[in-house]
Structures are given as C-alpha cells and as structure tokens.
Design a protein around this motif. Structure first.
Motif, PDB file in Angstrom:
ATOM      1  N   GLY A  98     -28.952   0.904   7.532  1.00  0.00           N
ATOM      2  CA  GLY A  98     -27.953   1.963   7.537  1.00  0.00           C
ATOM      3  C   GLY A  98     -27.171   2.057   8.843  1.00  0.00           C
ATOM      4  O   GLY A  98     -26.289   2.901   8.988  1.00  0.00           O
ATOM      5  N   LYS A  99     -27.476   1.191   9.802  1.00  0.00           N
ATOM      6  CA  LYS A  99     -26.817   1.222  11.108  1.00  0.00           C
ATOM      7  C   LYS A  99     -25.344   0.835  10.976  1.00  0.00           C
ATOM      8  O   LYS A  99     -25.017  -0.156  10.313  1.00  0.00           O
ATOM      9  CB  LYS A  99     -27.524   0.240  12.042  1.00  0.00           C
ATOM     10  N   ARG A 100     -24.465   1.616  11.618  1.00  0.00           N
ATOM     11  CA  ARG A 100     -23.044   1.272  11.615  1.00  0.00           C
ATOM     12  C   ARG A 100     -22.811   0.118  12.579  1.00  0.00           C
ATOM     13  O   ARG A 100     -23.220   0.168  13.739  1.00  0.00           O
ATOM     14  CB  ARG A 100     -22.168   2.458  11.996  1.00  0.00           C
ATOM     15  N   LEU A 101     -22.140  -0.915  12.095  1.00  0.00           N
ATOM     16  CA  LEU A 101     -21.910  -2.121  12.872  1.00  0.00           C
ATOM     17  C   LEU A 101     -20.484  -2.219  13.407  1.00  0.00           C
ATOM     18  O   LEU A 101     -20.259  -2.774  14.471  1.00  0.00           O
ATOM     19  CB  LEU A 101     -22.210  -3.353  12.010  1.00  0.00           C
ATOM     20  N   THR A 102     -19.536  -1.713  12.637  1.00  0.00           N
ATOM     21  CA  THR A 102     -18.120  -1.881  12.952  1.00  0.00           C
ATOM     22  C   THR A 102     -17.339  -0.722  12.362  1.00  0.00           C
ATOM     23  O   THR A 102     -17.746  -0.143  11.359  1.00  0.00           O
ATOM     24  CB  THR A 102     -17.585  -3.192  12.325  1.00  0.00           C
ATOM     25  N   LYS A 103     -16.208  -0.400  12.994  1.00  0.00           N
ATOM     26  CA  LYS A 103     -15.281   0.556  12.396  1.00  0.00           C
ATOM     27  C   LYS A 103     -13.865   0.092  12.696  1.00  0.00           C
ATOM     28  O   LYS A 103     -13.636  -0.741  13.585  1.00  0.00           O
ATOM     29  CB  LYS A 103     -15.510   1.971  12.916  1.00  0.00           C
ATOM     30  N   GLY A 104     -12.918   0.622  11.941  1.00  0.00           N
ATOM     31  CA  GLY A 104     -11.533   0.252  12.165  1.00  0.00           C
ATOM     32  C   GLY A 104     -10.616   0.957  11.195  1.00  0.00           C
ATOM     33  O   GLY A 104     -11.037   1.853  10.458  1.00  0.00           O
ATOM     34  N   PHE A 105      -9.349   0.545  11.205  1.00  0.00           N
ATOM     35  CA  PHE A 105      -8.387   1.116  10.261  1.00  0.00           C
ATOM     36  C   PHE A 105      -7.236   0.146  10.061  1.00  0.00           C
ATOM     37  O   PHE A 105      -7.033  -0.781  10.848  1.00  0.00           O
ATOM     38  CB  PHE A 105      -7.868   2.476  10.736  1.00  0.00           C
ATOM     39  N   THR A 106      -6.507   0.368   8.978  1.00  0.00           N
ATOM     40  CA  THR A 106      -5.240  -0.310   8.737  1.00  0.00           C
ATOM     41  C   THR A 106      -4.218   0.734   8.312  1.00  0.00           C
ATOM     42  O   THR A 106      -4.574   1.773   7.760  1.00  0.00           O
ATOM     43  CB  THR A 106      -5.323  -1.385   7.631  1.00  0.00           C
ATOM     44  N   SER A 107      -2.951   0.438   8.586  1.00  0.00           N
ATOM     45  CA  SER A 107      -1.842   1.265   8.119  1.00  0.00           C
ATOM     46  C   SER A 107      -0.869   0.367   7.368  1.00  0.00           C
ATOM     47  O   SER A 107      -0.593  -0.760   7.796  1.00  0.00           O
ATOM     48  CB  SER A 107      -1.099   1.912   9.290  1.00  0.00           C
ATOM     49  N   GLN A 108      -0.376   0.889   6.249  1.00  0.00           N
ATOM     50  CA  GLN A 108       0.599   0.179   5.432  1.00  0.00           C
ATOM     51  C   GLN A 108       1.751   1.127   5.118  1.00  0.00           C
ATOM     52  O   GLN A 108       1.532   2.329   4.985  1.00  0.00           O
ATOM     53  CB  GLN A 108      -0.028  -0.267   4.106  1.00  0.00           C
ATOM     54  N   VAL A 109       2.939   0.585   4.976  1.00  0.00           N
ATOM     55  CA  VAL A 109       4.100   1.387   4.583  1.00  0.00           C
ATOM     56  C   VAL A 109       4.747   0.765   3.354  1.00  0.00           C
ATOM     57  O   VAL A 109       4.658  -0.449   3.136  1.00  0.00           O
ATOM     58  CB  VAL A 109       5.143   1.503   5.711  1.00  0.00           C
ATOM     59  N   ALA A 110       5.399   1.607   2.582  1.00  0.00           N
ATOM     60  CA  ALA A 110       6.126   1.132   1.407  1.00  0.00           C
ATOM     61  C   ALA A 110       7.462   0.544   1.838  1.00  0.00           C
ATOM     62  O   ALA A 110       8.161   1.113   2.682  1.00  0.00           O
ATOM     63  CB  ALA A 110       6.350   2.281   0.427  1.00  0.00           C
ATOM     64  N   VAL A 111       7.795  -0.594   1.235  1.00  0.00           N
ATOM     65  CA  VAL A 111       9.085  -1.242   1.455  1.00  0.00           C
ATOM     66  C   VAL A 111       9.666  -1.524   0.071  1.00  0.00           C
ATOM     67  O   VAL A 111       8.994  -2.137  -0.773  1.00  0.00           O
ATOM     68  CB  VAL A 111       8.930  -2.558   2.255  1.00  0.00           C
ATOM     69  N   GLY A 112      10.875  -1.051  -0.167  1.00  0.00           N
ATOM     70  CA  GLY A 112      11.521  -1.308  -1.457  1.00  0.00           C
ATOM     71  C   GLY A 112      11.757  -2.797  -1.645  1.00  0.00           C
ATOM     72  O   GLY A 112      12.292  -3.454  -0.751  1.00  0.00           O
ATOM     73  N   ILE A 113      11.361  -3.332  -2.784  1.00  0.00           N
ATOM     74  CA  ILE A 113      11.512  -4.765  -3.033  1.00  0.00           C
ATOM     75  C   ILE A 113      12.986  -5.151  -3.037  1.00  0.00           C
ATOM     76  O   ILE A 113      13.382  -6.139  -2.420  1.00  0.00           O
ATOM     77  CB  ILE A 113      10.825  -5.180  -4.354  1.00  0.00           C
TER      78      ILE A 113
END
Length: 139
Positions: A98-113
């Motif tokens: 149960g030990k936490r090994l890693t953390k992080g995040f990502t961000s995404q934005v919408a782009v009109g095709i």
C-alpha cells in the motif's frame, strides 16, 4: 471521481538496474487516464467523434520510490479539474504494502479539430458526459 488500474511491471520496462525507466511512469499514467475516461464515456475515440482533440499540455512526475520488475502496482487517476481543462492527478502504490511510490499530474485542453484553436472552456459534451456519470460530484 477516480479510477484504479493494476499493472504487473514487465521486464521490458526496466533498465539495467532493474528499476522502471522514468519515461514509463507517464505510460502508466496514460493507462489509468484511459480507464478513467472510459468510465464517463468520453475516451479518445469519443473526443474525436465530438470534434475535439485533447493534447497533453503539461505533465509532472514525482519519483519518490523506484518501481522494479515484477512488482505489482496500482495506479489511481483522479479527475481534479474539468471546466477549462482536464487535470488528472495520479498516484502509484505498491499493491502488497500500500506504500505510495509516485505521484504526478497531467493537464489537457480541448482543441477544435476543424478550427485548430484551443478552447478556453471545456466543450459542453465533456460536461454532459460527466453529469451523466453516477460518481460525478462537482466540488
């Protein structure tokens, strides 16, 4: 609003020190992110069908403890922001301890095709999919 995925770390993900190469952590995030998107019916195929691309514009990883070959890990993806971007936070845990090994995040934005323009607000289709998701609880 989260999704968990269990991964058995394969041999081809580790380096000569038997530790997962740093770039594979992003791959593990992606696996969990896809699982999360599937839960509220807005995966990458749905994004394309709705007329939007969602490129990752930011990623961050904090490597607290190394992950090794044959270790079983649980990757949790948690939806944190959705109104102007998709911000998803990740935590990786050792399944046995149960030990936490890693953390992080990502961000995404919408782009009109068609327009190729970034949206400064998430499209209504994302909001509709989230509101239809039983686990959606806006803060």
């Amino acid at each position: 609003m989260f999704a968990d995925v269990i991964i058995d770390v394969p041999f081809h993900d580790v380096d000569s020190m038997n530790v997962v190469w740093h770039g594979h952590y992003i791959k593990y995030f992606e696996i969990a992110r896809c699982h999360l998107l599937n839960q509220f019916n807005y995966n990458y195929n749905d994004m394309l069908a709705s007329g939007y691309l969602w490129p990752v514009i930011e990623s961050y990883v904090r490597y607290a403890h190394g992950i090794i070959f044959d270790q079983q890990i649980r990757v949790r993806a948690t939806l944190k922001e959705w109104e102007n971007r998709l911000k998803i936070e990740y935590q990786i845990f050792d399944v046995k301890t149960g030990k936490r090994l890693t953390k992080g995040f990502t961000s995404q934005v919408a782009v009109g095709i068609e327009s190729k323009e970034m949206c400064f607000q998430s499209p209504q289709i994302l909001i509709d999919c989230l509101q239809a998701w039983p686990e959606f609880k806006p803060v």
